[in-house]
Design a protein around this motif. Structure first.
Motif, short mmCIF file in Angstrom:
data_model
loop_
_atom_site.label_atom_id
_atom_site.label_comp_id
_atom_site.label_asym_id
_atom_site.label_seq_id
_atom_site.Cartn_x
_atom_site.Cartn_y
_atom_site.Cartn_z
N PHE A 204 -9.44 -23.31 2.26
CA PHE A 204 -8.58 -22.47 2.82
C PHE A 204 -8.41 -23.21 4.30
O PHE A 204 -9.54 -22.45 4.99
N ASP A 205 -7.45 -23.46 4.73
CA ASP A 205 -7.11 -23.79 6.22
C ASP A 205 -8.30 -24.68 6.70
O ASP A 205 -8.53 -25.39 5.96
N GLU A 206 -8.66 -24.36 7.94
CA GLU A 206 -9.49 -25.65 8.51
C GLU A 206 -10.92 -25.44 8.61
O GLU A 206 -11.88 -26.11 8.79
N GLY A 207 -11.37 -24.06 8.15
CA GLY A 207 -13.00 -23.61 8.31
C GLY A 207 -13.18 -23.67 7.20
O GLY A 207 -13.45 -24.35 6.05
N ALA A 208 -14.15 -22.51 6.78
CA ALA A 208 -15.26 -22.28 5.75
C ALA A 208 -14.61 -21.53 4.54
O ALA A 208 -15.23 -21.36 3.53
N ASP A 209 -13.52 -20.86 4.71
CA ASP A 209 -12.75 -19.94 3.81
C ASP A 209 -12.43 -20.51 2.42
O ASP A 209 -12.10 -21.72 2.46
N LEU A 210 -12.96 -19.96 1.50
CA LEU A 210 -12.81 -20.55 0.07
C LEU A 210 -11.51 -19.72 -0.62
O LEU A 210 -11.50 -18.54 -0.39
N ARG A 211 -10.76 -20.68 -1.17
CA ARG A 211 -9.64 -20.13 -2.02
C ARG A 211 -9.96 -20.19 -3.42
O ARG A 211 -10.43 -21.24 -4.00
N LEU A 212 -9.89 -18.96 -4.01
CA LEU A 212 -10.22 -18.99 -5.53
C LEU A 212 -9.11 -19.26 -6.36
O LEU A 212 -7.82 -19.20 -6.05
N ALA A 213 -9.51 -19.46 -7.75
CA ALA A 213 -8.12 -19.79 -8.67
C ALA A 213 -7.31 -18.80 -9.11
O ALA A 213 -6.19 -18.95 -9.55
N ASP A 214 -7.63 -17.43 -8.67
CA ASP A 214 -6.71 -16.35 -8.75
C ASP A 214 -5.85 -16.02 -7.61
O ASP A 214 -5.20 -15.19 -7.74
N GLY A 215 -5.97 -16.91 -6.53
CA GLY A 215 -5.18 -16.86 -5.32
C GLY A 215 -5.83 -16.18 -4.12
O GLY A 215 -5.30 -16.06 -3.01
N ARG A 216 -7.00 -15.44 -4.54
CA ARG A 216 -7.69 -14.75 -3.46
C ARG A 216 -8.29 -15.66 -2.45
O ARG A 216 -8.78 -16.82 -2.96
N THR A 217 -8.63 -15.36 -1.07
CA THR A 217 -9.02 -16.33 0.05
C THR A 217 -10.37 -15.28 0.37
O THR A 217 -10.20 -14.14 0.74
N ILE A 218 -11.59 -16.09 0.21
CA ILE A 218 -12.94 -15.07 0.71
C ILE A 218 -13.14 -15.72 2.16
O ILE A 218 -13.40 -17.06 2.01
N PRO A 219 -13.01 -15.06 3.19
CA PRO A 219 -13.40 -15.22 4.59
C PRO A 219 -15.02 -15.64 4.59
O PRO A 219 -15.70 -14.81 4.02
N LEU A 220 -15.25 -16.90 5.14
CA LEU A 220 -16.67 -17.01 5.42
C LEU A 220 -16.99 -17.75 6.77
O LEU A 220 -16.19 -18.42 7.32
N THR A 221 -18.10 -17.69 7.06
CA THR A 221 -18.53 -18.48 8.39
C THR A 221 -19.02 -19.93 8.13
O THR A 221 -19.17 -20.67 8.89
N GLY A 222 -19.65 -20.06 6.63
CA GLY A 222 -20.23 -21.30 6.60
C GLY A 222 -20.48 -21.16 4.83
O GLY A 222 -20.39 -20.12 4.27
N VAL A 223 -20.84 -22.26 4.25
CA VAL A 223 -20.89 -22.42 2.86
C VAL A 223 -22.07 -23.05 2.74
O VAL A 223 -22.28 -24.34 3.32
N PHE A 224 -23.12 -23.15 1.93
CA PHE A 224 -24.17 -23.71 1.31
C PHE A 224 -23.96 -24.29 -0.08
O PHE A 224 -23.54 -23.41 -0.72
N THR A 225 -24.38 -25.52 -0.47
CA THR A 225 -24.45 -25.92 -1.67
C THR A 225 -25.49 -26.95 -1.75
O THR A 225 -25.98 -27.47 -0.79
N LEU A 226 -26.06 -27.24 -2.85
CA LEU A 226 -27.17 -28.24 -3.04
C LEU A 226 -26.37 -29.48 -3.80
O LEU A 226 -26.11 -29.55 -4.95
N ALA A 227 -26.20 -30.70 -2.95
CA ALA A 227 -25.86 -31.82 -3.54
C ALA A 227 -27.14 -32.66 -4.50
O ALA A 227 -28.11 -32.23 -4.29
N ARG A 228 -26.63 -33.47 -5.38
CA ARG A 228 -27.69 -34.00 -6.13
C ARG A 228 -27.84 -35.45 -5.29
O ARG A 228 -26.79 -36.13 -4.84
N THR A 229 -29.00 -35.85 -5.16
CA THR A 229 -29.18 -37.13 -4.63
C THR A 229 -29.58 -38.27 -5.40
O THR A 229 -30.31 -38.13 -6.48
#
Length: 300
Positions: A204-229
Motif C-alpha cells: 500500500f502506498d510508497e512504503g512497506a505497509d501491506l494491504r490484505l485481501a479483506d481490505g485491511r492495511t497493516i502499517p509496517l516499517t519493513g518486510v522480510f521474505t526469503l527469495a529462492r535462489t
C-alpha cells in the motif's frame, strides 16, 4: 591452446565482494589473475550495506569502487567487464569464453553469485532492497524497532519469523505458503509473533505497509521474505561441480578450503553458501584465493 589466447594463473568469474577478495589474496601473491565481471551485484538494490566491519553503512557500490581502486595497485590483477558465457577444460587448466576473446587459466574460482526469484506479490520487486529485505542482520537495525512483517514463502519462514522480534514487533503473513501446526504456532507465540492468515493483496502506498485481501492495511516499517535462489550463469553446470539443493535454492558444494568437487575449481560468496552476507562473502573469497594459490604451489 592457441598462441593468441591470454593465459592466467587464476580466472575469477564474478567481481563482487567474494571475487575481489579472492583477487586481492592472489594479487598479493604476485599471481596473474583475471576477474571477469558482469556487474550484477546481488545487493545492487540496497542503499547501504551493514554488518561489514569498517564499512558499516557504506553504499554497496562505494565498497566495490574502493576495492577496485585498491586492486589497481596490483599490476598482475586485471578486471574485464562482461559475462563468462562458457567453459571447458584443456591441458593447461580451463578455457573460459567471454564476449571478447577466450581466456585460459590454470585455476578457476566461481564467484558469480546467485539470482533471487522473488515472491509474486504486487509491489514487492520495486521495494526489494529498500523496504523489503531477506537478512535481518543486514537491515533489521535501521528499522528502529518499528513493526516488521515476514512474508512467508515456505516452512523456513517460520524460523525467519522467530528471529525478527529482536528487531521489532513482528507479524508473520502466511499468505498460503505454509500452515503451521500447533507446536509451531506455540513457538511463534513464545517469541511474540502475530500470525496473519488473510492473504496479502500487495503493498500500500510508497512504503512497506501491506494491504490484505479483506481490505485491511497493516502499517509496517519493513518486510522480510526469503527469495529462492538460482546459480547465476552456466559455468557451474558445464563444469559438473556438485550442487546442493536447499530449502532456499541452490549452492555449489565446497569444502573448508572452498574447493569444489572438480579439481582446480573453487567457489566462494553466495554461490557457495545457502545464506550469505557481505562479510561472509569477503571471508570465503579470501579463503578461495589462498586455497587456489596453495594449489598452484603444491599440486602443480
Amino acid at each position: 591452446m592457441p598462441n593468441s589466447m591470454m593465459r592466467y594463473d587464476v580466472l575469477i568469474i564474478g567481481g563482487s565482494y567474494a571475487g575481489l577478495s579472492a583477487a586481492l589474496q592472489l594479487g598479493r601473491a604476485r599471481r596473474r589473475v583475471l576477474v571477469i565481471d558482469a556487474g550484477q551485484r546481488r545487493n545492487r538494490f540496497a542503499h547501504a550495506s551493514h554488518g561489514f566491519l569498517g564499512q558499516d553503512g557504506v553504499a554497496p557500490g562505494q565498497i566495490i569502487a574502493t576495492a577496485r581502486a585498491q586492486l589497481a595497485h596490483y599490476t598482475t590483477v586485471e578486471i574485464r567487464e562482461g559475462a563468462a558465457t562458457g567453459v571447458k577444460g584443456d591441458e593447461h587448466g580451463f578455457v573460459v569464453e567471454t564476449a571478447a576473446d577466450p581466456v585460459s587459466g590454470a585455476r578457476l574460482i566461481l564467484a558469480g553469485g546467485v539470482t533471487d526469484s522473488l515472491p509474486e506479490v504486487p509491489g514487492l520487486a520495486e521495494r526489494w532492497g529498500r523496504h523489503v529485505f531477506h537478512c535481518p542482520y543486514c537491515h533489521g537495525y535501521e528499522l528502529n524497532q518499528g513493526p516488521i512483517g515476514v512474508l512467508a514463502t515456505g516452512p523456513v519462514s517460520l524460523h525467519h519469523a522467530q528471529m525478527l522480534p529482536d528487531w521489532g514487533p513482528t507479524t508473520l503473513f502466511l499468505n498460503g505458503a505454509v500452515d503451521p501446526h500447533a507446536a509451531e504456532l506455540a513457538d511463534l507465540a513464545r517469541r511474540g509473533v502475530t500470525v496473519e492468515r488473510t492473504p496479502v493483496a500487495g503493498f500500500f502506498d510508497e512504503g512497506a505497509d501491506l494491504r490484505l485481501a479483506d481490505g485491511r492495511t497493516i502499517p509496517l516499517t519493513g518486510v522480510f521474505t526469503l527469495a529462492r535462489t538460482h546459480i547465476t550463469g552456466p559455468l557451474a553446470t558445464e563444469l559438473g561441480v556438485d550442487i546442493e539443493e536447499g530449502p532456499l535454492g541452490q549452492c555449489i558444494q565446497v569444502d573448508a578450503m572452498q574447493q569444489t568437487s572438480v579439481a582446480g575449481v573453487f567457489a566462494c560468496g553466495d554461490v557457495a553458501r545457502l545464506a550469505g552476507s557481505v562479510p561472509l562473502a569477503v571471508a570465503s573469497g579470501a579463503m578461495a584465493g589462498v586455497a587456489a594459490h596453495r594449489s598452484l604451489i603444491f599440486t602443480a
